[in-house]
Design an enzyme around this catalytic site. Structure first.
Site, PDB file in Angstrom:
ATOM      1  N   CYS A 147      29.649  11.019  38.046  1.00  0.00           N
ATOM      2  CA  CYS A 147      30.973  11.450  37.675  1.00  0.00           C
ATOM      3  C   CYS A 147      30.920  11.325  36.199  1.00  0.00           C
ATOM      4  CB  CYS A 147      32.007  10.471  38.063  1.00  0.00           C
ATOM      5  SG  CYS A 147      33.859  11.003  37.643  1.00  0.00           S
ATOM      6  N   ASP A 301      33.953  19.188  46.304  1.00  0.00           N
ATOM      7  CA  ASP A 301      34.311  18.317  44.862  1.00  0.00           C
ATOM      8  C   ASP A 301      35.700  18.870  44.358  1.00  0.00           C
ATOM      9  OD1 ASP A 301      34.609  16.555  43.155  1.00  0.00           O
ATOM     10  OD2 ASP A 301      32.397  16.213  42.813  1.00  0.00           O
ATOM     11  N   HIS A 330      33.999  14.452  46.258  1.00  0.00           N
ATOM     12  CA  HIS A 330      33.573  13.664  45.069  1.00  0.00           C
ATOM     13  C   HIS A 330      32.958  12.217  45.492  1.00  0.00           C
ATOM     14  CE1 HIS A 330      33.319  13.258  40.624  1.00  0.00           C
ATOM     15  NE2 HIS A 330      33.789  12.239  41.009  1.00  0.00           N
TER      16      HIS A 330
END
Lengths: 356, 179
Positions: A147, A301, A330
């Site tokens: 991330c 995502d 995600h």
């Protein structure tokens, strides 16, 4: 369907329903939290709020190149990578023979509102990489950014081309922020004033982060509770749900200066991918990245859509690059049953031969 | 009661419910966004519960339960897609930005005043304030950084000394060391 079969199915369904009821009672009356992050580890180094952990090797043979994982800063806790025994990315990697290190940025308070992206990239990450090398006695390291940790790691490698980084894995890390979906639209400079928010609260409060993420997928809670009810008879499912639910409701604030820079430079200006980002007067040029690169995007995502993650392979100068788009969102890219069968083996398979 | 009849009836009811819910949500997006979502989810659960109890009474096949779950998932997915479309729009972003702006305009001063009041209260009690603790933490961080810099410098000096020593040793062995 024969009458006997129908009867049998009803019996099974009734048993499940009884188990659901019992479990529901247990779940809602339970006062103790699920035990997360159980893989044994040692604190190697601390700098400010940041902590560097090394996970104790369990495999007979350990790859000589250690893995250093850099997760997101603020927003959520990193124990998602080590949720429960048997459902832990870190446990898996350690069992596969990787010398695994994790950076925990820490839980920020008012005193951290002056923390900047510059400090993270130019002060914290270099020290942590050095400590990983000292601790493992290795000459090179593999960086795994997840991330927000991926663009931060990319900035670090780009600004330190001499750093001994052999491999870089970007997992669901946004690179081209013009393609970052909902957040790009919501944080457009015409509508979103990061300075005003930071001025009002000092930093980005956890409650506002929660609101933003809930808004991103309003049906997520409904869907997960529906699935919970359906699988309530299944002890393993309920155990996993409790741990994941604990994590999903534990939001962390983001320091003020960092948040303002993150929104204005990355989302609103998209300066990193354009080669216009400067940290302490030094321009971040992603084409300075020459190590082997694996980019992993997730098909569903919403936080870092695959297109904005994929952009990484187009901007680096590495000869050895690979992009894969895996099923999941995600979080389910790295945690959960699907991750265990798809993403984890992919990372292991790519990293193993490059860690000799 | 035929299986096909049940399926058809369920499908129609769920479709109708989903459409009504989506319409309600889209209408609401035009207004101030303060939604009470539960009123829109409820029809799904109520219909499911109703069908379930009806099934138990009439002795239908438990396979219908699977069907109900599938319809529920599909209903949620349809909702999700509809909301996704609405929320990805510039209109939503503008409305959201306006709402946030109003919220910050109202909550920001309150937050600041509360902070000030808290500081004054702690001061009156002779306790260190949040700002003072924050300041102290920053100073500790600064001292920490200075120590790290010194450590790095010492390491550098030690490295230089070691290489100098090695050079001297080599020169001594080769007899080129000037006395």
């Amino acid at each position: 369907m024969a009458q006997q079969d129908v009867l049998k199915q009803w019996q099974e369904e009734m048993i499940r329903q009884a188990k659901r009821t019992a479990k529901a009672k247990e779940l809602f009356l339970a006062t103790c939290d699920p035990e997360v992050g159980q893989t044994p580890r040692d604190l190697i180094y601390r700098k400010g709020k940041a902590r560097l952990y090394r996970y104790r090797p369990t495999a007979e043979a350990v790859y000589p190149v250690p893995v250093f994982m850099v997760p997101n800063l603020g927003i959520s806790r990193p124990y998602i990578f080590d949720l429960l025994p048997g459902n832990s990315f870190i446990e898996y990697m350690v069992k596969q023979g990787f010398d695994f290190y994790l950076l925990d940025w820490g839980i920020f308070g008012d005193e951290d509102d002056g923390l900047t992206v510059d400090e993270c990239v130019l002060r914290i990450l270099p020290v942590m990489v050095k400590k990983v090398l000292e601790s493992s006695q290795a000459k090179e390291v593999s960086l795994l950014g997840y991330c927000m940790g991926a663009p931060l790691s990319a900035c670090y490698i780009a600004l330190h081309p001499e750093a001994p980084v052999r491999n870089f894995i970007n997992m669901a890390g946004p690179i081209d922020f013009e393609k970052a979906g909902f957040f790009t639209t919501w944080m457009d400079k015409r509508y979103f004033d990061a300075e005003k928010l930071v001025d009002a609260f000092g930093g980005m409060p956890a409650d506002l982060i929660r609101a933003g993420f809930k808004l991103l997928k309003p049906t997520a809670d409904l869907s997960s509770y529906t699935n919970l009810w359906w699988n309530m008879w299944n002890d393993r499912y309920v155990e996993g749900f409790k741990a994941l639910n604990k994590w999903a409701n534990e939001y962390m604030p983001i320091p003020g200066c960092f948040f303002k820079q993150w929104v204005e430079e990355f989302y609103q200006g998209n300066t990193m991918v354009k080669g216009e980002l400067t940290l302490e007067g030094r321009r971040v040029d992603l084409s300075n990245i020459r190590c082997s690169v694996l980019v992993v995007g997730a098909q569903a995502d919403y936080i870092a859509p695959a297109a904005c993650v994929k952009a990484m392979v187009d901007v680096v100068s590495s000869r050895d690059t690979e992009y894969v788009e895996l099923p999941g969102g995600h979080i389910s890219l790295i945690a959960g049953r699907q991750a265990a069968t798809v993403a984890w083996p992919k990372v292991r398979g790519w990293l193993g031969p490059r860690s000799q | 009661m035929s299986g096909a009849g049940w399926t058809e009836e369920l499908l129609q009811q769920w479709k109708q419910s989903a459409e009504q819910g989506i319409e309600a949500w889209q209408a609401m997006l035009g207004r101030t966004p303060q939604p009470n979502l539960s009123q829109y989810w409820m029809p799904f659960f109520n219909q499911g519960a109703l069908l379930l109890s009806q099934m138990v009474r009439e002795g239908g096949s438990p396979e219908v339960l699977q069907l109900w779950k599938r319809f529920l998932d599909e209903g949620i997915e349809a909702w999700s897609k509809a909301l996704e479309g609405a929320m990805a729009s510039e209109g939503f972003a503008a409305a959201f930005g306006k709402y946030l702006d109003q919220y910050l305009g109202a909550a920001g001063p309150v937050h600041k005043e509360m902070k000030k009041a808290g500081e004054a209260y702690l001061k009156a009690l002779g306790l260190p304030s949040r700002n003072q603790i924050a300041e102290m933490t920053s100073q500790i961080s600064w001292v920490e950084s200075r120590i790290e810099e010194l450590e790095a410098k010492i390491e550098g000096v030690m490295g230089s000394l070691a290489s100098l020593q090695a050079t001297l040793e080599k020169a001594r062995r080769e007899g080129t060391l000037a006395s």
